[in-house]
Design a protein around this motif. Sequence first.
Motif, PDB file in Angstrom:
ATOM      1  N   ASN A 163       0.810  -1.112   0.027  1.00 32.17           N
ATOM      2  CA  ASN A 163       0.031  -0.216   0.173  1.00 32.17           C
ATOM      3  C   ASN A 163       0.568   0.918   0.120  1.00 32.17           C
ATOM      4  OD1 ASN A 163       0.589   1.346   2.657  1.00 32.17           O
ATOM      5  ND2 ASN A 163      -0.531  -0.933   3.152  1.00 32.17           N
ATOM      6  N   LEU A 164      -0.067   1.744  -0.074  1.00 35.87           N
ATOM      7  CA  LEU A 164       0.831   4.099   0.065  1.00 35.87           C
ATOM      8  C   LEU A 164       0.636   4.912   0.949  1.00 35.87           C
ATOM      9  CD1 LEU A 164       0.275   4.566  -3.917  1.00 35.87           C
ATOM     10  CD2 LEU A 164       1.611   3.454  -3.141  1.00 35.87           C
ATOM     11  N   VAL A 165       0.074   3.842   2.095  1.00 39.84           N
ATOM     12  CA  VAL A 165      -0.149   4.470   3.088  1.00 39.84           C
ATOM     13  C   VAL A 165       1.046   5.838   3.713  1.00 39.84           C
ATOM     14  CG1 VAL A 165      -0.700   5.040   5.880  1.00 39.84           C
ATOM     15  CG2 VAL A 165      -1.827   2.800   4.101  1.00 39.84           C
ATOM     16  N   ASP A 166       1.940   5.549   3.646  1.00 36.36           N
ATOM     17  CA  ASP A 166       3.797   5.892   3.450  1.00 36.36           C
ATOM     18  C   ASP A 166       4.059   6.785   3.301  1.00 36.36           C
ATOM     19  OD1 ASP A 166       4.616   3.932   1.813  1.00 36.36           O
ATOM     20  OD2 ASP A 166       6.308   4.355   3.058  1.00 36.36           O
ATOM     21  N   GLN A 167       3.457   6.738   1.630  1.00 37.12           N
ATOM     22  CA  GLN A 167       3.807   8.468   0.615  1.00 37.12           C
ATOM     23  C   GLN A 167       2.483   9.065   0.949  1.00 37.12           C
ATOM     24  OE1 GLN A 167       5.424   7.140  -2.933  1.00 37.12           O
ATOM     25  NE2 GLN A 167       6.049   4.451  -2.246  1.00 37.12           N
ATOM     26  N   LEU A 168       1.518   8.859   1.198  1.00 36.22           N
ATOM     27  CA  LEU A 168       0.391   9.657   1.528  1.00 36.22           C
ATOM     28  C   LEU A 168       0.255  11.007   1.277  1.00 36.22           C
ATOM     29  CD1 LEU A 168      -2.871   7.146   1.785  1.00 36.22           C
ATOM     30  CD2 LEU A 168      -1.606   8.084  -0.709  1.00 36.22           C
ATOM     31  N   PRO A 169       0.954  10.943   2.465  1.00 33.89           N
ATOM     32  CA  PRO A 169       1.601  12.890   3.377  1.00 33.89           C
ATOM     33  C   PRO A 169       2.421  13.399   1.420  1.00 33.89           C
ATOM     34  CG  PRO A 169       2.013  11.562   4.719  1.00 33.89           C
ATOM     35  CD  PRO A 169       1.649  10.389   3.829  1.00 33.89           C
ATOM     36  N   ALA A 170       2.651  13.002   1.518  1.00 36.31           N
ATOM     37  CA  ALA A 170       3.478  13.674  -0.244  1.00 36.31           C
ATOM     38  C   ALA A 170       3.322  13.648  -1.436  1.00 36.31           C
ATOM     39  CB  ALA A 170       5.011  12.921  -0.379  1.00 36.31           C
ATOM     40  N   VAL A 191     -11.124   3.102   1.070  1.00 39.53           N
ATOM     41  CA  VAL A 191     -11.450   4.201   0.180  1.00 39.53           C
ATOM     42  C   VAL A 191     -11.883   4.974   1.471  1.00 39.53           C
ATOM     43  CG1 VAL A 191     -12.971   5.757  -0.657  1.00 39.53           C
ATOM     44  CG2 VAL A 191     -12.604   3.212  -1.985  1.00 39.53           C
ATOM     45  N   ALA A 192     -12.361   4.698   2.713  1.00 33.95           N
ATOM     46  CA  ALA A 192     -12.691   6.057   4.041  1.00 33.95           C
ATOM     47  C   ALA A 192     -11.678   6.102   4.339  1.00 33.95           C
ATOM     48  CB  ALA A 192     -13.750   5.094   5.162  1.00 33.95           C
ATOM     49  N   LEU A 198      -5.727  11.796   3.496  1.00 33.81           N
ATOM     50  CA  LEU A 198      -5.522  12.447   3.313  1.00 33.81           C
ATOM     51  C   LEU A 198      -6.536  14.085   3.848  1.00 33.81           C
ATOM     52  CD1 LEU A 198      -7.123  12.182  -0.938  1.00 33.81           C
ATOM     53  CD2 LEU A 198      -4.418  11.583  -0.146  1.00 33.81           C
ATOM     54  N   THR A 199      -7.322  13.937   3.949  1.00 31.52           N
ATOM     55  CA  THR A 199      -8.138  14.982   4.975  1.00 31.52           C
ATOM     56  C   THR A 199      -7.073  15.508   6.308  1.00 31.52           C
ATOM     57  OG1 THR A 199     -10.565  14.004   4.443  1.00 31.52           O
ATOM     58  CG2 THR A 199     -10.099  15.883   6.473  1.00 31.52           C
ATOM     59  N   ALA A 200      -6.371  14.489   6.968  1.00 30.04           N
ATOM     60  CA  ALA A 200      -6.112  15.041   7.625  1.00 30.04           C
ATOM     61  C   ALA A 200      -4.433  15.637   7.481  1.00 30.04           C
ATOM     62  CB  ALA A 200      -5.045  13.501   8.814  1.00 30.04           C
ATOM     63  N   GLU A 206     -10.889  15.042  -4.387  1.00 30.81           N
ATOM     64  CA  GLU A 206     -12.621  14.688  -4.062  1.00 30.81           C
ATOM     65  C   GLU A 206     -12.896  13.343  -5.029  1.00 30.81           C
ATOM     66  OE1 GLU A 206     -15.872  16.089  -8.039  1.00 30.81           O
ATOM     67  OE2 GLU A 206     -13.962  17.176  -7.604  1.00 30.81           O
ATOM     68  N   PHE A 207     -14.049  12.809  -3.898  1.00 27.03           N
ATOM     69  CA  PHE A 207     -13.818  11.576  -4.151  1.00 27.03           C
ATOM     70  C   PHE A 207     -16.127  10.981  -4.504  1.00 27.03           C
ATOM     71  CE2 PHE A 207     -10.767   9.310  -1.187  1.00 27.03           C
ATOM     72  CZ  PHE A 207      -9.722   9.593  -2.234  1.00 27.03           C
TER      73      PHE A 207
END
Length: 247
Positions: A163-170, A191-192, A198-200, A206-207
């Motif tokens: 997964n890409l969780v660690d990359q999403l802040p970038a 998705v949630a 992304l909100t944090a 936009e989803f």
Amino acid sequence: MTDSLTAKSVTVIGHNGDEIEAYLARPETTEPRGGVVVIHHMPGYDRATKEIVRRFAELGYDAICPNLYSREAPGADPADAAAVARAAGGVPDERLLGDVAGAAAHLRALPGSNGKVGVIGYCSGGRQTVLTACNLDVDAAVDCYGAFVTGTPPEGMPFKVTNLVDQLPALRAPLLGLFGAEDKYPGPEQVAELEQILTAHGKDFEFHSYEGAGHAFFSVDRPSYNVAAANDGWERIAAFFGRHLGA
């Protein structure tokens, strides 16, 4: 929109300077315009994907799809090439980024380019679109039901993926996400989770999730095709790229 366009196979410089095949479609207009990199789904560089490339040209963009399986099976039938790629563990993330960067550079170098490039991907290409938007300078990104952006891949997957969780802040670009509420990968809970992350981090996204639609609802050549979801999705894609790419 325009009914006049040209489409052809070209060669682009991908990861590590490799020459790879790509499909390019361009509107016949002199107006400055943005470009769109289309990342194909796991079934490969197929006819349906090329139709999507031509549709973006009809919408007024230069559009290109790099054949991510060029190295494994050059010139092969898309289904055979996809099977070879899966057996090899799929497309490594680093190589994907190099190939998309080459495709984006090709678009920006075309006469008439306004310098803006968006990226869109379907299925595995949806995850790769998010990966791209976290690592490359693109102006907009559309994730169409990309699996394993969040969540944990199940055991026994025929390819290597994280997964890409660690990359999403970038995340560097505005993101449009289009999902089927009946999909399993990504399921509504994944998705949630993506929305929460992304909100944090204050990201521009936009989803939209479609009731009654499952995975691959854009695929006109598959039983999963959902007319209502796909038509609405195309309208949202056109509006989104129109805002960010200037077509």
